[in-house]
Design an enzyme around this catalytic site. Sequence first.
Site, PDB file in Angstrom:
ATOM      1  N   ALA A  39     -14.612  23.460  24.780  1.00  0.00           N
ATOM      2  CA  ALA A  39     -13.471  23.708  23.891  1.00  0.00           C
ATOM      3  C   ALA A  39     -13.114  22.400  23.194  1.00  0.00           C
ATOM      4  CB  ALA A  39     -12.274  24.234  24.673  1.00  0.00           C
ATOM      5  N   PHE A  43      -7.207  17.058  18.554  1.00  0.00           N
ATOM      6  CA  PHE A  43      -8.101  16.008  18.043  1.00  0.00           C
ATOM      7  C   PHE A  43      -9.001  15.469  19.148  1.00  0.00           C
ATOM      8  CE2 PHE A  43      -4.402  16.058  15.311  1.00  0.00           C
ATOM      9  CZ  PHE A  43      -4.968  16.095  14.048  1.00  0.00           C
ATOM     10  N   ARG A  45     -11.919  16.522  22.561  1.00  0.00           N
ATOM     11  CA  ARG A  45     -12.943  17.438  23.060  1.00  0.00           C
ATOM     12  C   ARG A  45     -12.717  17.658  24.549  1.00  0.00           C
ATOM     13  NH1 ARG A  45     -16.843  17.968  19.086  1.00  0.00           N
ATOM     14  NH2 ARG A  45     -16.835  16.313  17.508  1.00  0.00           N
ATOM     15  N   ILE A  46     -13.028  18.882  24.980  1.00  0.00           N
ATOM     16  CA  ILE A  46     -12.797  19.246  26.379  1.00  0.00           C
ATOM     17  C   ILE A  46     -14.140  19.586  27.008  1.00  0.00           C
ATOM     18  CG2 ILE A  46     -11.537  20.775  27.949  1.00  0.00           C
ATOM     19  CD1 ILE A  46      -9.530  21.249  25.706  1.00  0.00           C
ATOM     20  N   LYS A  61     -10.687  15.743  29.405  1.00  0.00           N
ATOM     21  CA  LYS A  61     -10.276  15.663  28.007  1.00  0.00           C
ATOM     22  C   LYS A  61     -10.636  14.278  27.482  1.00  0.00           C
ATOM     23  CE  LYS A  61      -6.500  18.984  27.487  1.00  0.00           C
ATOM     24  NZ  LYS A  61      -5.118  19.155  27.017  1.00  0.00           N
ATOM     25  N   ASP A 167       5.323  23.726  23.173  1.00  0.00           N
ATOM     26  CA  ASP A 167       4.129  24.373  22.605  1.00  0.00           C
ATOM     27  C   ASP A 167       3.602  25.475  23.535  1.00  0.00           C
ATOM     28  OD1 ASP A 167       2.237  24.812  20.679  1.00  0.00           O
ATOM     29  OD2 ASP A 167       0.873  23.246  21.362  1.00  0.00           O
TER      30      ASP A 167
END
Length: 585
Positions: A39, A43, A45-46, A61, A167
Amino acid sequence: MPPKKAAPKKLHELAPEVRVGFKIDDISKKTYIVGKQFATGGFGRIHTCTEEGKSHQMVMKIEPSTNGPLLTEVVVFNRILKKEMIEAYKKTKKIPWIGLPYIIANGYFTYNGDKMRYMVIPKYATSLEATRESNGGTLSVKDSLTVANCVLGALEYLHDSDYAHADVKAANILLEKEGVYSTSVLVDFGLAHRTTNNVDKPDKKRAHNGTCIYTSTDAHRGNNPSFRGDVEILAYNLIMWITGTLPWLALESSPDKVFDSKQKFIAGLPGTLQNVLTSQSPAVVGCISTMFNVSMKTNYTDKVDMTKLKKLVTDTIQTSVGEAKKAQGKVKKATEDVSKAATPKKSTRKVMAIVESEDDDDNVVEVVPKKKVAKVQKPRKVMENESGGEEEVYIPKSSKSRKLKPEQDNSSLGSSTRSYSNRLGVTSSAASTVRAARKIEQKYKRLSTNKSSLVPVTVGDVSDDSEDDGAGTSSGARTKRSSDESVRNGVELKTPALVAPAVKSNHNANERLNYSCFSEAKYKSGISSATKASPTELRRVPGVRNFPKGRRSMIIKETASKYKEKRAARKSKPTFDDSSCSSEL
């Protein structure tokens, strides 16, 4: 001419891809191996990752060191989301579960000359957003409220720690186990804000911060994230999860129009909410409407009473489950009623049989219901006794008697025969009466023509008149001997092998046949005088073998000697003529 100004540097850059298998050394002297990317964040990447020497997977992360969101998240984790802190809070509140992750490791590493920031947290099964999309864009009311209850517990922990999440959305909610919503976990703290310095003073530079379709009206105005804003955001999410849409979903590209639509929606509560949740129960509408009311009535810097909200959601879950069961019961009942209406009812009328009355000369037809007649086991063999009646005789399996062919109908059996059949439990009818009468007729035709017929045989002391020609015996004068007389004068042998098929009849005075003819004929048609006079032949008679050995020898001896004398005497008397029997028949 002045030199041109350099283009402003971007605040956030997407992290470069890190190859699978790259090793990162942590300050805790542990080495983490980067796995596949699954995923991307705002900004960053996982990736999956594992600790060197172990197979348990975790989540890593990765972002450029210059980016702010992951830095903010790392700060939140290090301040309030350490494993020991969460466990202590659970013990204090006496609760078994808090839907929040904890930090495992974080730090910096260099990859192809670029300085990168990383953070390691636990790995979960799937996201709620993926589950919602796989379900067609919606979740059931029960599942939605169950997730909301977990999120309220997570927000309570954050608010008690003076942080607002800002969020909440399905993409930031993970499931520990796929399909299990009671252990949902709220993640992604890139927009989390510490509320200790909050002031209700909007800033246009911060306007519309967050995910536009879910963010709070405070965020649309430009205020910092707040406690009440988290509750408002959760209420928007519930509408999205249950219905799959929001009134301002098509306006997502225009934040100002979204803000204006939200204001009108909140001003029109609860009617506007009912217009959206048209197919939901009043309990569900009331629960979400209460969440909006609590959010609007709470001051900007005040905390929300999460305990009351969690109780409200829990009660609504129970109510909605009960209402769902009632609705299912009504639907099931309606379906059964429809199926019953479509299926013709079975006729309850009794099956009627048409029987012609024999007594009525006009042949009046009467209709009577058929009755179930219990099956009565018929006697295997019936033989005639001395008094002219019938009795059931047990036929042993060892008997060597030949099977008798069933006789044809007879047509002249009287009421006494029918009454005797009724006593035996056999239902009489016209057809059976005819058959029984024909059997008797055929039987005596054979007697008249000197054909052998298997009938009961009596071996004992009988009068000379009855043995010779039967002329001195009347047709109805048959006397029943007592048991003492039988022992004294002779033994009656009712040989199973010589028993004729059952003739269920009791002859009345009008129907009784000539006894003398019957009596003489039965001896001629059963065991001959020569057999009776011969001890060897008598021993072969099956019935004789039923007597005890000593008694059998005595009976055979006495019977043989008696019949030798009778045969000698019979030679001097006129021969019996069967024509008298046939003439009477």
